[in-house]
Scaffold this motif. Structure first.
Motif, PDB file in Angstrom:
ATOM      1  N   CYS A 262       0.713  -1.264   0.210  1.00 60.78           N
ATOM      2  CA  CYS A 262      -0.259   0.084  -0.150  1.00 60.78           C
ATOM      3  C   CYS A 262       0.779   1.258   0.031  1.00 60.78           C
ATOM      4  O   CYS A 262       0.666   2.274  -0.746  1.00 60.78           O
ATOM      5  CB  CYS A 262      -0.817  -0.210   1.253  1.00 60.78           C
ATOM      6  SG  CYS A 262      -2.321  -1.447   1.244  1.00 60.78           S
TER       7      CYS A 262
ATOM      8  N   ASP B 204       1.657   3.099  -3.245  1.00 58.86           N
ATOM      9  CA  ASP B 204       0.796   4.127  -3.706  1.00 58.86           C
ATOM     10  C   ASP B 204       0.670   5.392  -3.214  1.00 58.86           C
ATOM     11  O   ASP B 204       1.020   5.620  -2.064  1.00 58.86           O
ATOM     12  CB  ASP B 204      -0.664   3.287  -3.956  1.00 58.86           C
ATOM     13  CG  ASP B 204      -0.587   1.942  -4.541  1.00 58.86           C
ATOM     14  OD1 ASP B 204       0.273   1.846  -5.432  1.00 58.86           O
ATOM     15  OD2 ASP B 204      -1.239   1.085  -4.216  1.00 58.86           O
ATOM     16  N   ARG B 205       0.485   6.452  -4.044  1.00 55.86           N
ATOM     17  CA  ARG B 205       0.394   7.565  -3.486  1.00 55.86           C
ATOM     18  C   ARG B 205      -1.004   7.886  -2.600  1.00 55.86           C
ATOM     19  O   ARG B 205      -1.720   7.476  -3.075  1.00 55.86           O
ATOM     20  CB  ARG B 205       0.202   8.651  -4.499  1.00 55.86           C
ATOM     21  CG  ARG B 205       0.135   9.952  -4.244  1.00 55.86           C
ATOM     22  CD  ARG B 205       0.357  11.093  -5.306  1.00 55.86           C
ATOM     23  NE  ARG B 205       0.080  12.459  -5.087  1.00 55.86           N
ATOM     24  CZ  ARG B 205       0.917  13.181  -4.451  1.00 55.86           C
ATOM     25  NH1 ARG B 205       2.151  12.554  -4.963  1.00 55.86           N
ATOM     26  NH2 ARG B 205       1.019  14.354  -4.818  1.00 55.86           N
TER      27      ARG B 205
END
Length: 460
Positions: A391, A394-395
């Motif tokens: 996770c 991801d941005r």
């Protein structure tokens, strides 16, 4: 003068002298046996009695030898078997004999195995092997397991896992594909049964070295096999998939690869980098499938709840904005987090271990105090643990659009605690290629934009 020549002299004739030579022991006994009067009932009863005694001696002695070599104490008499015997005595199978697992049922299989085992006697006399490894020919068969265990089992003994044992067996999947460590805790794959450490295998140390994660079925084995089935493979049909690799064969392959790679260091480094990236991507994909965030049309579902009956999402995880606000909980309760969120438990490969390091670690665990919150430990865990990086790569939603975030993120990094949260994903300075630090999930680092330095640096 004789018509047909001179008369032969019995004293000087070679043939006559040969006949006079002393007859051999076996021939003399045979002659005596033939000369016995077998019509005499007494002689026949004597023969019957001698034959009966001979059979008792031969068969009784043979049975005694088989019984002796079938006992675990016989196995323990060899120094090289110390790790295997120690783990056996500390396991749940210590009440049965070694041969009940390692020899297929049947007298013929027993005798055949004994004949093949003569080579082990040869190795014991001529040179003790560096490591005892089960070969593909000697892999424990389902026949051995089914002597005691029923295949009509749908759940594990703990009641948590739903596993259709009968369905697996009918697919000819060997029991040892999942239960390879149930007795010896995978000591061969861990590399802790070599000649140099055999002296450390006492009963007390065996109990410390037999960790539950090696005794129980490895979840990584389930995941690896299920994924291969989803790709149309049946890996269990290769016997090598079910037994620990032979360290000598592995070393030979590594030596061959090293020779081929000489002069091609750059190309090899690139391939290794690509392999690591592919492995990380594959691991993250499986994790996302497991937690239900990435669903695929597959034969066997990879979600945790497919097999685990008692797997539930904690109430804290169901709170709003948990994904973005769990950092504080991770710092305070990291020891609890990694009980579930530990990607190493999902790997099938068993890492090599050092027996002395394990024993020291076990001693420290008994003396260890309660986990102390440590942001540095959390940061390293977040970077290496694929559960976190799946996770963190991801941005985050809270970062907003790039043009707005770049000019407004300073307000979110005023205190040291806030900055520490930033450094979970970002490096402060440009990371070095040869750095020993764990690589950040993102290539964006603070110094890339703050090339003139930071306010804190100037004030200090």
């Amino acid at each position: 003068m004789a018509i047909w020549g001179k008369k032969k002299n019995k004293e000087t004739d070679p043939e006559t002298r040969e006949k006079k030579k002393k007859v051999g022991l076996i021939r003399r006994l045979w002659q005596k046996f033939r000369n016995i009067d077998w019509k005499n009932p007494v002689n026949r009863w004597k023969l019957l009695f001698v034959s009966l005694v001979g059979c008792i001696v031969v068969f009784g002695g043979g049975y005694g030898v088989l019984s002796l070599t079938n006992s675990p104490s016989f196995c323990s008499s060899c120094h090289e078997m110390a790790p295997e015997y120690s783990t056996f005595t500390a396991s749940a199978h210590s009440n049965i004999s070694c041969v009940q697992c390692h020899i297929k049922p049947g007298f013929t299989n027993m005798i055949t195995h004994k004949m093949k085992s003569m080579k082990e006697v040869y190795y014991h006399v001529t040179g003790i092997p560096e490591q005892i490894v089960q070969t593909e020919e000697e892999a424990v068969s389902n026949e051995n397991c089914l002597q005691c265990h029923s295949k009509n089992r749908l759940v594990t003994a703990s009641g948590d896992l739903k596993v259709n044992h009968k369905g697996h067996i009918e697919k000819d999947i060997p029991c040892i594909t999942c239960h390879a460590g149930v007795v010896h805790a995978k000591i061969a794959a861990r590399g802790i049964n070599t000649e140099e450490v055999r002296g450390h295998w006492t009963k007390e140390n065996a109990e410390k070295l037999m960790e539950q994660k090696y005794l129980r079925p490895n979840m990584g084995s389930c995941i690896d096999c299920h994924e291969k089935v989803n790709n149309g493979e049946e890996p269990w049909k290769e016997v090598a998939y079910n037994v620990p690799p032979n360290p000598e064969e592995v070393q030979n392959k590594l030596d061959e690869q090293t020779k081929k790679a000489s002069g091609e260091a750059a190309a090899t480094e690139t391939k290794e980098g690509e392999a690591v990236a592919d492995h990380d991507e594959k691991t993250q994909s499986i994790i996302l499938q497991g937690i239900g965030k990435q669903k695929k049309d597959v034969k066997i579902s990879m979600e945790c709840k497919t097999c685990h009956k008692q797997t539930e999402i904690p109430k804290t995880h169901q709170a709003a904005e948990w994904s973005g606000n769990h950092g504080d909980t991770a710092v305070q309760q990291l020891d609890k987090c990694v009980n579930c969120h530990q990607d190493s438990k999902w790997a099938r490969e068993i890492p090599k271990e050092d027996i002395m390091s394990i024993l020291k670690m076990k001693e420290q665990e008994t003396k260890a105090s309660k986990y102390t919150p440590n942001m540095t430990v959390v940061k390293d865990q977040a970077r290496t643990n694929k559960f976190c990086s799946a996770c963190h790569s991801d941005r985050p939603k809270g970062h907003g659009d790039s043009n707005q975030w770049l000019t407004t993120h300073a307000a979110n990094a005023k205190t040291n605690d806030q900055k520490a949260e930033c450094f979970v994903c970002h490096d402060r300075d440009k990371p070095k290629v040869d750095s020993d630090n764990v690589k950040a999930p993102t290539d964006v680092y603070c110094q890339y934009c703050h090339r003139t330095g930071f306010k804190d640096d100037k004030t200090n």
